[in-house]
Design a protein around this motif. Structure first.
Motif, PDB file in Angstrom:
ATOM      1  N   CYS A   1     -40.289  24.645 -34.560  1.00 53.46           N
ATOM      2  CA  CYS A   1     -39.417  25.169 -33.213  1.00 53.46           C
ATOM      3  C   CYS A   1     -39.836  26.469 -32.927  1.00 53.46           C
ATOM      4  CB  CYS A   1     -37.866  25.294 -33.750  1.00 53.46           C
ATOM      5  SG  CYS A   1     -36.895  25.948 -32.468  1.00 53.46           S
ATOM      6  N   SER A   2     -40.615  26.499 -31.637  1.00 53.69           N
ATOM      7  CA  SER A   2     -41.056  27.853 -31.227  1.00 53.69           C
ATOM      8  C   SER A   2     -40.158  29.053 -31.119  1.00 53.69           C
ATOM      9  CB  SER A   2     -41.785  27.380 -29.745  1.00 53.69           C
ATOM     10  OG  SER A   2     -40.656  26.995 -28.898  1.00 53.69           O
ATOM     11  N   LYS A   3     -38.772  28.658 -30.913  1.00 52.84           N
ATOM     12  CA  LYS A   3     -37.962  29.711 -30.852  1.00 52.84           C
ATOM     13  C   LYS A   3     -38.101  30.559 -32.253  1.00 52.84           C
ATOM     14  CE  LYS A   3     -33.328  29.117 -31.129  1.00 52.84           C
ATOM     15  NZ  LYS A   3     -31.958  28.654 -30.741  1.00 52.84           N
ATOM     16  N   TYR A   4     -38.369  30.166 -33.246  1.00 51.60           N
ATOM     17  CA  TYR A   4     -38.471  30.796 -34.592  1.00 51.60           C
ATOM     18  C   TYR A   4     -39.895  31.115 -35.202  1.00 51.60           C
ATOM     19  CZ  TYR A   4     -33.657  29.619 -35.044  1.00 51.60           C
ATOM     20  OH  TYR A   4     -32.196  29.440 -34.665  1.00 51.60           O
ATOM     21  N   ASN A   5     -40.830  30.632 -34.240  1.00 51.98           N
ATOM     22  CA  ASN A   5     -42.351  30.753 -34.916  1.00 51.98           C
ATOM     23  C   ASN A   5     -42.918  31.994 -34.001  1.00 51.98           C
ATOM     24  OD1 ASN A   5     -44.739  30.594 -35.474  1.00 51.98           O
ATOM     25  ND2 ASN A   5     -45.033  28.428 -34.736  1.00 51.98           N
ATOM     26  N   ASN A   6     -42.937  33.078 -34.935  1.00 53.51           N
ATOM     27  CA  ASN A   6     -43.721  34.169 -34.396  1.00 53.51           C
ATOM     28  C   ASN A   6     -45.000  34.845 -35.078  1.00 53.51           C
ATOM     29  OD1 ASN A   6     -42.601  35.293 -36.755  1.00 53.51           O
ATOM     30  ND2 ASN A   6     -41.029  36.430 -35.609  1.00 53.51           N
ATOM     31  N   CYS A   7     -45.437  33.652 -35.871  1.00 51.56           N
ATOM     32  CA  CYS A   7     -46.726  33.998 -36.493  1.00 51.56           C
ATOM     33  C   CYS A   7     -48.061  33.604 -35.713  1.00 51.56           C
ATOM     34  CB  CYS A   7     -46.869  32.899 -37.750  1.00 51.56           C
ATOM     35  SG  CYS A   7     -45.678  33.425 -39.022  1.00 51.56           S
ATOM     36  N   ASN A   8     -48.949  34.742 -35.624  1.00 53.49           N
ATOM     37  CA  ASN A   8     -50.333  34.504 -35.033  1.00 53.49           C
ATOM     38  C   ASN A   8     -51.333  34.497 -36.015  1.00 53.49           C
ATOM     39  OD1 ASN A   8     -48.911  34.307 -32.419  1.00 53.49           O
ATOM     40  ND2 ASN A   8     -48.597  36.674 -32.834  1.00 53.49           N
ATOM     41  N   GLY A   9     -52.343  33.497 -36.015  1.00 53.47           N
ATOM     42  CA  GLY A   9     -53.462  33.627 -36.954  1.00 53.47           C
ATOM     43  C   GLY A   9     -53.041  32.995 -38.263  1.00 53.47           C
ATOM     44  N   SER A  10     -53.911  33.343 -39.303  1.00 56.29           N
ATOM     45  CA  SER A  10     -53.604  32.510 -40.447  1.00 56.29           C
ATOM     46  C   SER A  10     -52.732  33.635 -41.375  1.00 56.29           C
ATOM     47  CB  SER A  10     -55.028  32.261 -41.165  1.00 56.29           C
ATOM     48  OG  SER A  10     -55.849  33.549 -41.352  1.00 56.29           O
ATOM     49  N   GLN A  11     -52.299  32.776 -42.135  1.00 55.46           N
ATOM     50  CA  GLN A  11     -51.229  33.465 -43.379  1.00 55.46           C
ATOM     51  C   GLN A  11     -51.646  33.414 -44.659  1.00 55.46           C
ATOM     52  OE1 GLN A  11     -49.770  31.119 -41.019  1.00 55.46           O
ATOM     53  NE2 GLN A  11     -49.517  32.695 -39.391  1.00 55.46           N
ATOM     54  N   VAL A  12     -51.341  34.168 -45.702  1.00 52.94           N
ATOM     55  CA  VAL A  12     -51.860  33.928 -46.880  1.00 52.94           C
ATOM     56  C   VAL A  12     -51.058  33.014 -47.430  1.00 52.94           C
ATOM     57  CG1 VAL A  12     -52.137  34.977 -49.179  1.00 52.94           C
ATOM     58  CG2 VAL A  12     -52.864  36.269 -47.035  1.00 52.94           C
ATOM     59  N   SER A  13     -49.643  33.113 -47.371  1.00 52.87           N
ATOM     60  CA  SER A  13     -48.823  31.965 -48.263  1.00 52.87           C
ATOM     61  C   SER A  13     -47.473  32.057 -47.278  1.00 52.87           C
ATOM     62  CB  SER A  13     -48.437  32.589 -49.794  1.00 52.87           C
ATOM     63  OG  SER A  13     -47.765  33.777 -49.523  1.00 52.87           O
ATOM     64  N   CYS A  14     -46.728  30.937 -47.599  1.00 47.39           N
ATOM     65  CA  CYS A  14     -45.374  30.788 -46.999  1.00 47.39           C
ATOM     66  C   CYS A  14     -44.532  30.336 -47.807  1.00 47.39           C
ATOM     67  CB  CYS A  14     -45.751  29.805 -45.782  1.00 47.39           C
ATOM     68  SG  CYS A  14     -46.742  30.333 -44.341  1.00 47.39           S
ATOM     69  N   TYR A  15     -43.166  30.526 -47.517  1.00 50.24           N
ATOM     70  CA  TYR A  15     -42.306  29.999 -48.506  1.00 50.24           C
ATOM     71  C   TYR A  15     -41.067  29.646 -47.365  1.00 50.24           C
ATOM     72  CZ  TYR A  15     -44.819  32.472 -51.833  1.00 50.24           C
ATOM     73  OH  TYR A  15     -46.091  33.176 -52.718  1.00 50.24           O
ATOM     74  N   TYR A  16     -40.412  28.462 -48.091  1.00 48.66           N
ATOM     75  CA  TYR A  16     -39.171  27.944 -47.408  1.00 48.66           C
ATOM     76  C   TYR A  16     -38.141  28.871 -47.274  1.00 48.66           C
ATOM     77  CZ  TYR A  16     -35.083  25.281 -46.409  1.00 48.66           C
ATOM     78  OH  TYR A  16     -33.887  24.902 -45.956  1.00 48.66           O
ATOM     79  N   GLN A  17     -37.559  29.279 -46.044  1.00 43.94           N
ATOM     80  CA  GLN A  17     -36.680  30.119 -45.867  1.00 43.94           C
ATOM     81  C   GLN A  17     -35.218  29.524 -45.660  1.00 43.94           C
ATOM     82  OE1 GLN A  17     -37.063  33.060 -42.640  1.00 43.94           O
ATOM     83  NE2 GLN A  17     -35.392  34.158 -43.193  1.00 43.94           N
TER      84      GLN A  17
END
Length: 75
Positions: free
Chosen positions: A53-69
């Motif tokens: 959902c683009s409304k909640y997506n503010n990441c740019n580029g590559s991330q090290v790790s992601c966790y369910y929120q």
């Protein structure tokens, strides 16, 4: 007024109320597509939110790790 008459009136009012309640149409449910929101971390330690959902997506580029929120509706 006789006790029997009071009981009949009460039961008649209860039946009328129950009938009206049963005939009331239910509230319509809004369709909601659920999207996961994840908290992600960049190499420098800052965070961002990642979601389909683009409304909640503010990441740019590559991330090290992601966790369910959480899960959200995207409207």
């Amino acid at each position: 007024m006789l006790r029997a008459a009071k009981t009949r009136i009460f039961l008649l009012l209860l039946a009328a109320f129950t009938t009206l309640l049963a005939l009331t149409p239910p509230k319509t449910a809004q369709a909601c597509f659920a999207y996961d929101v994840e908290t992600c971390y960049y190499a420098n330690g800052t965070t961002c939110q990642l979601s389909d959902c683009s409304k909640y997506n503010n990441c740019n580029g590559s991330q090290v790790s992601c966790y369910y929120q959480r899960t959200v509706c995207c409207v």
